[in-house]
Design an enzyme around this catalytic site. Structure first.
Site, short mmCIF file in Angstrom:
data_model
loop_
_atom_site.label_atom_id
_atom_site.label_comp_id
_atom_site.label_asym_id
_atom_site.label_seq_id
_atom_site.Cartn_x
_atom_site.Cartn_y
_atom_site.Cartn_z
N SER A 59 -6.79 27.20 -38.92
CA SER A 59 -6.19 28.53 -38.82
C SER A 59 -4.67 28.57 -38.72
O SER A 59 -4.09 29.65 -38.77
CB SER A 59 -6.77 29.28 -37.61
OG SER A 59 -8.05 29.75 -37.90
N LYS B 237 0.88 35.53 -31.96
CA LYS B 237 -0.49 35.81 -32.40
C LYS B 237 -1.22 36.55 -31.29
O LYS B 237 -1.12 36.16 -30.12
CB LYS B 237 -1.20 34.49 -32.73
CG LYS B 237 -2.59 34.66 -33.36
CD LYS B 237 -3.22 33.31 -33.72
CE LYS B 237 -4.54 33.48 -34.44
NZ LYS B 237 -5.15 32.18 -34.80
N SER C 179 -7.06 31.92 -39.67
CA SER C 179 -7.01 33.18 -38.98
C SER C 179 -5.62 33.66 -38.60
O SER C 179 -5.43 34.84 -38.35
CB SER C 179 -7.85 33.12 -37.70
OG SER C 179 -7.23 32.24 -36.77
#
Lengths: 100, 493
Positions: free
Chosen positions: B185, B78, B161
């Site tokens: 998330s 990420k 997210s």
């Protein structure tokens, strides 16, 4: 929690934007005020919760912060520190003039 | 030869140990898969050269017998984790060109154990969002599409997210990925894409070198295809880090050893407050199914009450923006990233931040600034912190009656890009089931529980006691077994 509540107007939005150092064009202020008011109105529901005598929770970590000897353990690499600066002179960050 | 990108991490590790294929072959297969998946926009930066170099080194370690626990595993990272010398953006314009001079503890731990980096994954800007639509680099698409042929070209969100992470693992173009979870998330995108997503207990994984959103909530975790893979990856990610003041100094248990499959007598709490109004019948059905699965394995369902559940989202949307407004004060156009000139320093700050931050981030910084400002601090911020204490207390009481808690992960399946954007609150409701445990710092995992009637995956969430990821994983393993093999997303068929 009725004390100190205000409905935000465009002027307050401009003030918050200034505090947050975010440029918000004047034509967006009214719309943003509307959005922020909706959000703040929504969080008003927290007033329903009885929190008398409750300690505010700042962290879930049930620990006191660790201590360590007061010694320098890091540093000594100025090149890496200024590596990503838009405008670095020698080992300094350059900024626009602050004091006339 | 088997399709290498369809192996789970534990299968791929076995294959490498048995010399059925090499780490370079595995990584090459993934590099190709990453290229083929570009239409999903899951990666912000691809790093095939780094990946192949790491894979070569991995093969050398296998040959020498010095291979680590995740050796040769091609991961997506990420883009919230700082990676030395590799562009790190947080999906924000304001971090243009930022190449950290250091490595986050999480990625350093993974590389120490032999992992390979395929690239940096797209996300909501600064991890603020639940649909991966706030990224400066554009939305990520879900590898899943609904079963309704009329809606086949509907572009679905992967959740957020950690949307790029979820899409890459589900779409078989990363064997696993790192995620971060502040209010859901990791878990919500895992549910939307049919994968496993684990948010560890706050303090289990170091936050050092992870770009901060809300520091009292942020926690990194693994996003994988199987529960065993989550155990393997958490083992590498977790551990005490003196560089993070909230990292907890306690031994890391053997997570794979937790997967005994034996949950007889375990008490599973079913919180009555999670039957929210307007919840689709499908969610209720899958939840009930989950209860039956665990019961069949010998667990005992117990009805519990978490009375302050309905206040969790409002609490979160005071606490998280407050912390974000403080954390994001560092983006000033001086030391790194974007700078937009102005006539003086103040105007340079305002121009840089006005242009550099997207709409949702600006909104949250402003809310945070307001609730922390003189005259409103007590009414909003302090009040929210007190309600947060009530929510944590609810869980502590519940755990006197049960060992784990079972809930749906999200109140819906994946929705289309453009939906739920009328007002911020309708987007925030995505996290109604994940936020309470975040506020209490508890570990949670989302496990795929099959497809809903619309043909899209749905996850169930298991919550555990603080630092009891072992029990969490054990129950998750049983659930995974009961749910059976999950279908591949249409993107991979």
């Amino acid at each position: 929690m009725s004390q100190d509540k205000a409905t935000l107007d465009a002027k307050t939005v401009a003030k918050i934007a200034h505090l947050a150092r975010i440029k918000v064009p004047e034509e967006e202020q009214a719309h943003l005020a509307d959005e922020l008011n909706k959000l703040l109105g929504w969080v008003e529901q927290l007033g329903e919760v009885d929190t008398d005598g409750v300690e505010p929770m700042t962290s879930v970590a049930a620990q006191t912060l660790r201590r360590r000897p007061d010694q320098v353990t890091d540093g000594g690499y100025p090149d890496a520190v200024v590596l990503n600066a838009t405008d670095a002179a020698e080992h300094f960050f350059s900024v626009p003039k602050v004091v006339e | 030869m088997t399709n290498l990108t369809h192996l789970s991490m534990s299968e791929a590790l076995d294959g490498l140990k048995k010399k059925e294929f090499t780490a370079v072959e595995l990584t090459e297969a993934y590099v190709k898969a990453v290229e083929a998946a570009r239409p999903l926009n899951a990666f912000i930066t691809e790093t095939p050269e780094i990946a192949l170099d790491q894979a070569k080194a991995s093969d050398a370690r296998y040959a020498a017998g010095t291979n680590g626990p995740m050796d040769g595993m091609p991961l997506g990272i990420k883009d919230l984790f700082c990676t030395k010398g590799v562009l790190t953006t947080a999906a924000s314009h304001i971090l243009d060109g930022f190449k950290p001079a250091y490595e986050s503890t999480i990625t350093a731990n993974l590389f120490r154990d032999g992992a390979v980096m395929l690239g940096k994954l797209n996300l909501d800007e600064f991890a603020m969002g639940s649909a991966n639509i706030t990224s400066y680099y554009g939305p990520v698409l879900n590898p899943w599409t609904g079963k309704d042929p009329a809606a086949a070209d509907r572009k679905l969100v992967p959740g957020g997210s950690s949307g790029g992470s979820a899409a890459s693992v589900s779409g078989r173009f990363a064997i696993a990925a790192t995620g971060t979870d502040t209010g859901g998330s990791i878990r919500q995108p895992a549910s939307f894409t049919g994968i496993v997503g684990l948010k560890p207990t706050y303090g289990r994984c170091s936050r050092w070198g992870t770009i901060a959103f809300a520091s009292s909530l942020d926690q990194a975790g693994p996003m994988t295809r199987t529960v065993r893979d989550a155990a393997i990856m958490l083992q590498s990610m977790a551990g005490f880090d003196p560089k993070d003041s909230t990292s907890v100094d306690m031994p890391v248990p053997d997570f794979q050893a937790a997967l005994t499959g034996d949950i007889r007598g375990l008490r599973v709490g079913i919180p009555k407050e999670y039957r929210v109004e307007g919840m689709p019948a499908e969610i209720e059905r899958v939840w009930q199914q989950g209860i039956e699965w665990l019961k069949a394995a010998g667990a005992v369902p117990v009805e519990i009450s978490l009375p302050h559940t309905k206040y969790a989202l409002a609490t979160y949307y005071v606490v998280a923006p407050a912390e974000c407004s403080s954390n994001l004060a560092r983006y000033d156009g001086v030391r790194f990233g974007l700078r937009v000139e102005g006539k003086d320093l103040k105007e340079m700050y305002e121009n840089t931040r006005g242009e550099g931050f997207g709409k949702e981030v600006r909104r949250r910084i402003m809310i945070g600034t307001y609730v922390l400002s003189a005259g409103y601090y007590d009414a909003y911020y302090l009040k929210a912190q007190k309600v947060r204490a009530r929510i944590a207390e609810d869980f502590a009481k519940a755990y006197e009656q049960c060992d784990v808690i079972l809930t749906p992960t999200a109140p819906s399946t994946a929705f289309a890009i453009g939906e739920k954007q009328d007002d911020p609150i309708s987007m925030y409701l995505n996290d109604v089931f994940t936020v309470p445990a975040s506020l209490a710092g508890l570990p949670g995992i989302s496990v795929p529980a099959g497809l809903a009637a619309d043909g899209l995956p749905l996850g169930l969430q298991i919550l555990g006691r603080p630092f009891d990821e072992v029990t969490l994983l054990r129950v998750a393993g049983v659930m995974e077994q009961a749910a059976g093999a999950q279908p591949l997303p249409p993107f991979c068929r």
